[in-house]
Motif scaffolding. Structure first.
Motif, PDB file in Angstrom:
ATOM      1  N   ILE A 135       0.852  -1.088  -0.030  1.00 14.08           N
ATOM      2  CA  ILE A 135       0.044  -0.130   0.033  1.00 14.08           C
ATOM      3  C   ILE A 135       0.881   1.415  -0.114  1.00 14.08           C
ATOM      4  CG2 ILE A 135      -0.350  -0.072   2.503  1.00 14.08           C
ATOM      5  CD1 ILE A 135      -3.031   1.142   0.176  1.00 14.08           C
ATOM      6  N   LEU A 136       0.634   2.055  -1.131  1.00 10.69           N
ATOM      7  CA  LEU A 136       1.560   3.449  -0.853  1.00 10.69           C
ATOM      8  C   LEU A 136       0.745   4.573  -0.423  1.00 10.69           C
ATOM      9  CD1 LEU A 136       2.827   2.796  -4.680  1.00 10.69           C
ATOM     10  CD2 LEU A 136       4.163   2.202  -2.710  1.00 10.69           C
ATOM     11  N   PHE A 137      -0.569   4.506  -0.546  1.00 12.40           N
ATOM     12  CA  PHE A 137      -1.457   5.829   0.118  1.00 12.40           C
ATOM     13  C   PHE A 137      -2.835   5.271   0.187  1.00 12.40           C
ATOM     14  CE2 PHE A 137      -4.213   9.207  -0.786  1.00 12.40           C
ATOM     15  CZ  PHE A 137      -3.543  10.408  -0.148  1.00 12.40           C
ATOM     16  N   ALA A 138      -3.361   5.517   1.179  1.00 12.69           N
ATOM     17  CA  ALA A 138      -4.571   5.145   1.535  1.00 12.69           C
ATOM     18  C   ALA A 138      -5.435   6.217   2.085  1.00 12.69           C
ATOM     19  CB  ALA A 138      -4.662   3.885   2.641  1.00 12.69           C
ATOM     20  N   TYR A 139      -6.606   6.500   1.451  1.00 11.12           N
ATOM     21  CA  TYR A 139      -7.672   7.423   1.884  1.00 11.12           C
ATOM     22  C   TYR A 139      -8.615   6.630   2.323  1.00 11.12           C
ATOM     23  CZ  TYR A 139     -10.838  11.355   1.872  1.00 11.12           C
ATOM     24  OH  TYR A 139     -12.084  11.997   2.383  1.00 11.12           O
ATOM     25  N   ARG A 140      -9.333   6.581   3.231  1.00  7.33           N
ATOM     26  CA  ARG A 140     -10.606   5.599   3.991  1.00  7.33           C
ATOM     27  C   ARG A 140     -11.612   6.542   4.450  1.00  7.33           C
ATOM     28  NH1 ARG A 140     -12.437   0.158   4.107  1.00  7.33           N
ATOM     29  NH2 ARG A 140     -13.990   0.367   5.175  1.00  7.33           N
ATOM     30  N   THR A 141     -12.704   6.278   4.092  1.00 11.98           N
ATOM     31  CA  THR A 141     -13.747   7.017   4.828  1.00 11.98           C
ATOM     32  C   THR A 141     -14.471   5.813   5.616  1.00 11.98           C
ATOM     33  OG1 THR A 141     -15.299   6.565   2.716  1.00 11.98           O
ATOM     34  CG2 THR A 141     -14.333   8.840   2.878  1.00 11.98           C
ATOM     35  N   GLN A 142     -15.497   6.101   6.314  1.00 10.08           N
ATOM     36  CA  GLN A 142     -16.081   5.125   7.112  1.00 10.08           C
ATOM     37  C   GLN A 142     -16.486   3.837   6.434  1.00 10.08           C
ATOM     38  OE1 GLN A 142     -16.965   6.275  10.444  1.00 10.08           O
ATOM     39  NE2 GLN A 142     -16.992   4.181  10.884  1.00 10.08           N
ATOM     40  N   ASP A 143     -16.745   3.772   5.334  1.00 10.54           N
ATOM     41  CA  ASP A 143     -17.252   2.704   4.500  1.00 10.54           C
ATOM     42  C   ASP A 143     -16.530   2.172   3.459  1.00 10.54           C
ATOM     43  OD1 ASP A 143     -19.593   2.470   6.413  1.00 10.54           O
ATOM     44  OD2 ASP A 143     -20.790   3.667   5.002  1.00 10.54           O
ATOM     45  N   HIS A 144     -15.515   3.097   2.836  1.00  9.30           N
ATOM     46  CA  HIS A 144     -14.864   2.774   1.663  1.00  9.30           C
ATOM     47  C   HIS A 144     -13.526   3.066   1.788  1.00  9.30           C
ATOM     48  CE1 HIS A 144     -18.627   2.110  -0.418  1.00  9.30           C
ATOM     49  NE2 HIS A 144     -19.159   3.289   0.097  1.00  9.30           N
ATOM     50  N   ASP A 145     -12.567   2.253   0.829  1.00  3.06           N
ATOM     51  CA  ASP A 145     -11.509   2.884   0.446  1.00  3.06           C
ATOM     52  C   ASP A 145     -11.649   3.716  -0.455  1.00  3.06           C
ATOM     53  OD1 ASP A 145      -9.854   1.034   2.321  1.00  3.06           O
ATOM     54  OD2 ASP A 145      -9.915  -0.699   0.741  1.00  3.06           O
ATOM     55  N   GLU A 146     -11.472   4.852  -0.269  1.00  8.16           N
ATOM     56  CA  GLU A 146     -12.001   5.904  -1.117  1.00  8.16           C
ATOM     57  C   GLU A 146     -10.886   6.095  -2.272  1.00  8.16           C
ATOM     58  OE1 GLU A 146     -15.034   6.995  -1.243  1.00  8.16           O
ATOM     59  OE2 GLU A 146     -14.894   8.844  -2.579  1.00  8.16           O
ATOM     60  N   LEU A 147      -9.599   6.345  -1.937  1.00  9.42           N
ATOM     61  CA  LEU A 147      -8.579   6.400  -2.809  1.00  9.42           C
ATOM     62  C   LEU A 147      -7.342   5.598  -2.629  1.00  9.42           C
ATOM     63  CD1 LEU A 147      -7.438  10.219  -3.994  1.00  9.42           C
ATOM     64  CD2 LEU A 147      -6.302   7.972  -4.351  1.00  9.42           C
TER      65      LEU A 147
END
Ligand code: CA
Ligand code: CA
Length: 224
Positions: free
Chosen positions: A65-77
């Motif tokens: 994993i190089l970059f993770a942007y996570r909202t409550q329910d999703h791996d968003e980006l």
């Protein structure tokens, strides 16, 4: 800042020596990560994400994993180095991604960027300033705010369920996120450090972004 103003600002800062923060993940873990507090919310209908990374993890052996942007329910980006060495961009997706066959990441530092634009779905990867072919992915999609950005782990919940064999082992720095697609020529100049690191993103500005280190991650400053 308008793109023209940004380019002027960056042009004025060519070839400056600078101190740049860098993060070193020495060992595989499911605990160590760094949370970034972006300069503004990730409401994005286009973006450019850039970073510099080096890893000695074997190729064709393990995803990273190089970059993770996570909202409550999703791996968003999320941005990945896949098992087979391809780069994968995942926007709110549990499998469907834009995959790019590119020169492999390795132990020598690579400058990596990905650009995406909603209205056309055009997405591309740049490795050391060289552009991949363009893929069409997630046309009309929008990246939504309300999540958290972390480096080092892939969250499968908000914010946990990390898996050590997906973690980043290596060095990563110069992580910048812009809310627009930068010109190819600009990315090329950043890669060769004739513009970067004086130029930084409007959403994540690596010079300013607050880093919260959880666990064992070395945070040092290098002169470049
Ligand atoms: Ca995972
Ligand atoms: Ca995940």
């Amino acid at each position: 800042m308008k793109l023209s103003a940004l380019l002027l600002f960056c042009a004025a800062s060519v070839a400056q020596e600078m101190n740049v923060r860098t993060l070193i993940f020495e060992s595989e873990s499911s605990e160590n990560y760094v949370e970034l507090t972006p300069q503004k919310p990730l409401d994005l209908s286009s973006f450019t994400l850039c970073l510099r990374v080096a890893t000695e993890l074997p190729q064709e052996d393990r995803e990273i994993i190089l970059f993770a942007y996570r909202t409550q329910d999703h791996d968003e980006l999320n941005l990945w180095r896949e098992f087979d060495g391809r780069i994968g961009l995942y926007l709110r997706s549990s499998g469907e991604a834009a995959f790019f066959t590119v020169p492999a990441l390795g132990p020598m530092q690579t400058h990596l960027c990905v650009t995406w634009e909603s209205s056309s779905g055009a997405t591309a990867v740049f490795v050391d300033g060289k552009k991949s072919l363009t893929k069409i992915y997630k046309k009309s999609h929008t990246v939504v705010s309300g999540g958290r950005v972390i480096i080092g782990q892939d969250p499968d919940s908000y914010l946990g369920d990390f898996n050590s064999v997906q973690s980043l082992v290596g060095e990563i720095s110069d992580i910048n996120l812009w809310s627009y697609v930068l010109p190819d020529s600009f990315i090329k100049q950043m890669a060769t450090q004739t513009l970067s690191p004086a130029c930084s993103g409007d959403v994540i500005d690596w010079k300013l972004v607050n880093l919260q280190i959880i666990g064992n991650v070395a945070h040092i400053t290098r002169n470049v």
